[in-house]
Design an enzyme around this catalytic site. Structure first.
Site, short mmCIF file in Angstrom:
data_model
loop_
_atom_site.label_atom_id
_atom_site.label_comp_id
_atom_site.label_asym_id
_atom_site.label_seq_id
_atom_site.Cartn_x
_atom_site.Cartn_y
_atom_site.Cartn_z
NE ARG A 66 11.67 -27.97 7.96
CZ ARG A 66 12.73 -28.77 8.02
NH1 ARG A 66 12.96 -29.64 7.05
NH2 ARG A 66 13.56 -28.74 9.03
CG ASP A 277 30.28 -28.35 20.28
OD1 ASP A 277 29.65 -27.73 19.41
OD2 ASP A 277 30.10 -28.18 21.50
CG HIS A 282 34.17 -22.00 19.38
ND1 HIS A 282 33.67 -21.38 18.26
CD2 HIS A 282 33.11 -22.65 19.94
CE1 HIS A 282 32.36 -21.64 18.16
NE2 HIS A 282 32.02 -22.41 19.17
C1 BG6 Z 1 28.87 -23.55 20.67
C2 BG6 Z 1 28.88 -25.01 21.00
O1 BG6 Z 1 29.48 -23.32 19.43
O2 BG6 Z 1 29.58 -22.84 21.67
C3 BG6 Z 1 28.28 -25.25 22.36
O3 BG6 Z 1 28.14 -25.72 20.02
C4 BG6 Z 1 28.96 -24.41 23.40
O4 BG6 Z 1 28.35 -26.63 22.72
C5 BG6 Z 1 29.00 -22.96 22.95
O5 BG6 Z 1 28.21 -24.52 24.60
C6 BG6 Z 1 29.82 -22.11 23.89
O6 BG6 Z 1 29.68 -20.77 23.51
P1 BG6 Z 1 29.86 -19.60 24.57
O7 BG6 Z 1 29.72 -18.35 23.76
O8 BG6 Z 1 28.78 -19.77 25.58
O9 BG6 Z 1 31.22 -19.79 25.15
#
Ligand code: BG6
Length: 531
Positions: A66, A277, A282
């Site tokens: 934007r 999150d 993950h």
């Molecule tokens: C992200 C989260 O998906 O993964 C974050 O939103 C987190 O809060 C991050 O810090 C961690 O990723 P990595 O690759 O640093 O372990």
């Protein structure tokens, strides 16, 4: 292209892949390209792919945002971003110049129809001038509340080649958009919804414009080298799989600890919390890779089917069980590496009466034949003593301890998959201490990526962007997976509604979470690994 010799890659992680397939020429359109994700992750990843000659000829990037900006300004900003965040250093000027020729900037609001018509014209021009053949990847790097507008406008402007999915059609797993005019794919960043209902709504929205096989939902953990290695380790070796079940495994621990706090992301984190999150995506994906059955093949649909079966076998805790199997916490002020850090509620942008969790510990049950009665413990939190992600498989003790008192001091066998940092795998076992007496001690058999391969593994985003260009969706989550993950998370949140059952426990920044987390695992007569 003006490139130096060291531009040629000698990275074994990449060579196999490169021999397998090269992506077809294409353009990537990044929506929200002036944001942090583009600067920190996407542009450095694309630059490194270019550096390693893994991108197709004529590869182009269109930044759609934007803010008013000229293409030159944007290229200069991206050069700075790549210099700061690229895993390969220093930036190679000649390589950058060649790469930057393919970067374009298109200013528009996400609701403006003309903006999308203009995008179409720009993409057509790039097709003619750079030979991108009508192949496009749309990358949603905006806040999720912009997704609807962007997807709608892409559809209205005729920028998605394939017809919408027919109601009730079984999603197929082949590469998306196989017609003459080129293919279009879309990458959707997390958070993918806020709960099952919103994730379902987003899926419906996406699938009214794209087909499932054109949709790439990112979970960047799946792109990590060590995470991909879980399946190689399990199914590329003959000796582990026979013991990978309830007969030999006592329990599994999965930890994703961060020493960082919210780092200026309070606007995103406050309504989200650690369960959504980190656990929803993950940690559950790590769990699926550890627990899944061998797939029929390494095709995307076969691997995703097996991950999905794990999610479907997860026991959904009833509200009355939730206090027994989950803990939530929030960090208070403390110290990390000798520095004083504020509590979560004192972080900029966080409400002083916030009820968001920054720590979660859970005991999960996978109700299937392989894992019945084997607890899976998960924990994740911010402002823990260090950044470490690992999976440890703890095996049962031998049926009979033959060494009297000496035998009792030995710990059970533990296989640890170190996801990050110090990526590697180790196996702990008992050994005799040298000397005349019969004394035992635990020792480690260790594999370190850095010493065994001597190269730096690529960043997760490099692998994922390349896979999307190749039309390989194995490392992306399918619609049914993401909805099954939310179903589990929703059942936990339902139990958490009554704050008196599962209170938000405080833990001091720089510690391993609230005492209740240690109590949770101790109730099962186990304890968290010291990391
Ligand atoms: C992200 C989260 O998906 O993964 C974050 O939103 C987190 O809060 C991050 O810090 C961690 O990723 P990595 O690759 O640093 O372990």
């Amino acid at each position: 292209m003006n490139v130096t010799k060291d531009h040629l890659s000698s990275n074994p992680f990449r060579e196999g892949l490169r021999l397998e397939k090269t992506p077809e020429p294409c353009a990537v359109v990044i929506f929200g390209a002036t944001g942090d994700l583009t600067a920190r992750k996407l542009m450095p990843a694309l630059y490194n792919l270019f550096l390693e000659r893994l991108l197709p000829t004529g590869f182009s990037v269109v930044a759609f945002a934007r803010r008013e900006k000229t293409v030159e300004q944007f290229r200069t900003e991206m050069r700075e971003a790549v210099s700061a965040h690229s895993r390969t250093q220093p930036l190679q000027a000649g390589v950058w110049r060649a790469f930057a020729e393919g970067i374009f900037y298109h200013r528009s609001d996400f609701r403006e129809t003309e903006g999308f018509v203009g995008l179409g014209q720009l993409l057509n021009r790039i097709d003619r001038e750079r030979g991108t053949c009508g192949n496009r990847i749309y990358y949603l790097a905006t806040p999720p509340d912009c997704y609807d507008d962007i997807i709608t406008q892409l559809g209205l402007a005729g920028l998605v080649e394939s017809p919408p999915r027919v109601q009730g059609q079984v999603p197929d797993s082949g590469p998306g958009g196989d017609d003459q005019t080129g293919w279009s794919r879309i990458i959707v960043e997390k958070p993918f919804g806020h709960d099952l209902a919103t994730a379902h709504g987003l899926n419906e929205m996406l699938l009214s414009v794209f087909r499932e096989n054109q949709v790439y939902r990112i979970d960047h953990y799946l792109g990590k080298e060590t995470v991909q290695n879980i399946l190689i380790f399990r199914f590329g070796n003959g000796i582990f799989e026979p013991v990978w079940n309830r007969r030999y495994v006592d329990h599994v621990q999965i930890t994703a600890a961060e020493n960082l706090g919210v780092e200026g992301r309070a606007g995103y984190f406050e309504p989200t919390g650690t369960l959504r999150d980190m656990v929803q995506n993950h940690l559950l994906q790590l769990l699926a890779l550890v627990a899944m059955e061998p797939p029929a093949s390494m095709e995307a649909s076969a691997v995703r089917d097996e991950r999905l079966k794990v999610f479907r076998s997860l026991h959904l805790p009833e509200p009355e069980e939730i206090a027994q199997c989950s803990v939530r916490g929030r960090y208070s002020e403390g110290s990390l590496a000798g520095l004083h850090v504020p509590g979560y509620r004192e972080e900029p942008g966080v409400a002083p009466d916030s009820t968001t969790e920054t720590f979660v510990a859970m005991r999960l049950r996978i109700d299937n034949w392989r894992w019945a009665d084997v607890p899976f413990f998960l924990r994740s939190g911010k402002r823990l003593p260090k950044r470490v992600t690992e999976i440890s498989i703890q095996f049962k003790r031998p049926p009979l301890l033959l060494f009297g008192e000496a035998g009792r001091t030995v710990e059970p066998n533990i296989l640890t998959l170190r996801i990050q940092p110090d990526e590697g795998i180790s196996l702990k076992f008992g050994a005799k201490l040298p000397g005349q007496s019969m004394r035992l001690r635990s020792v480690n058999m260790d594999f370190h990526y850095s010493t065994s391969f001597g190269v730096q593994p690529p960043e997760a985003y490099e692998r994922l962007l390349l896979d999307c260009m190749l039309g390989d969706s194995t490392l992306f989550t399918r619609r049914d997976e993401v909805e099954a993950e939310w179903q589990f998370v929703d059942s936990v949140r339902l139990g958490w509604q009554d704050t008196s059952t599962v209170p938000l426990c405080e833990y001091q920044a720089g510690t391993w979470g609230p005492d209740e987390s240690h109590a949770l695992i101790a109730r099962d007569a186990r304890r968290w690994r010291r990391l």
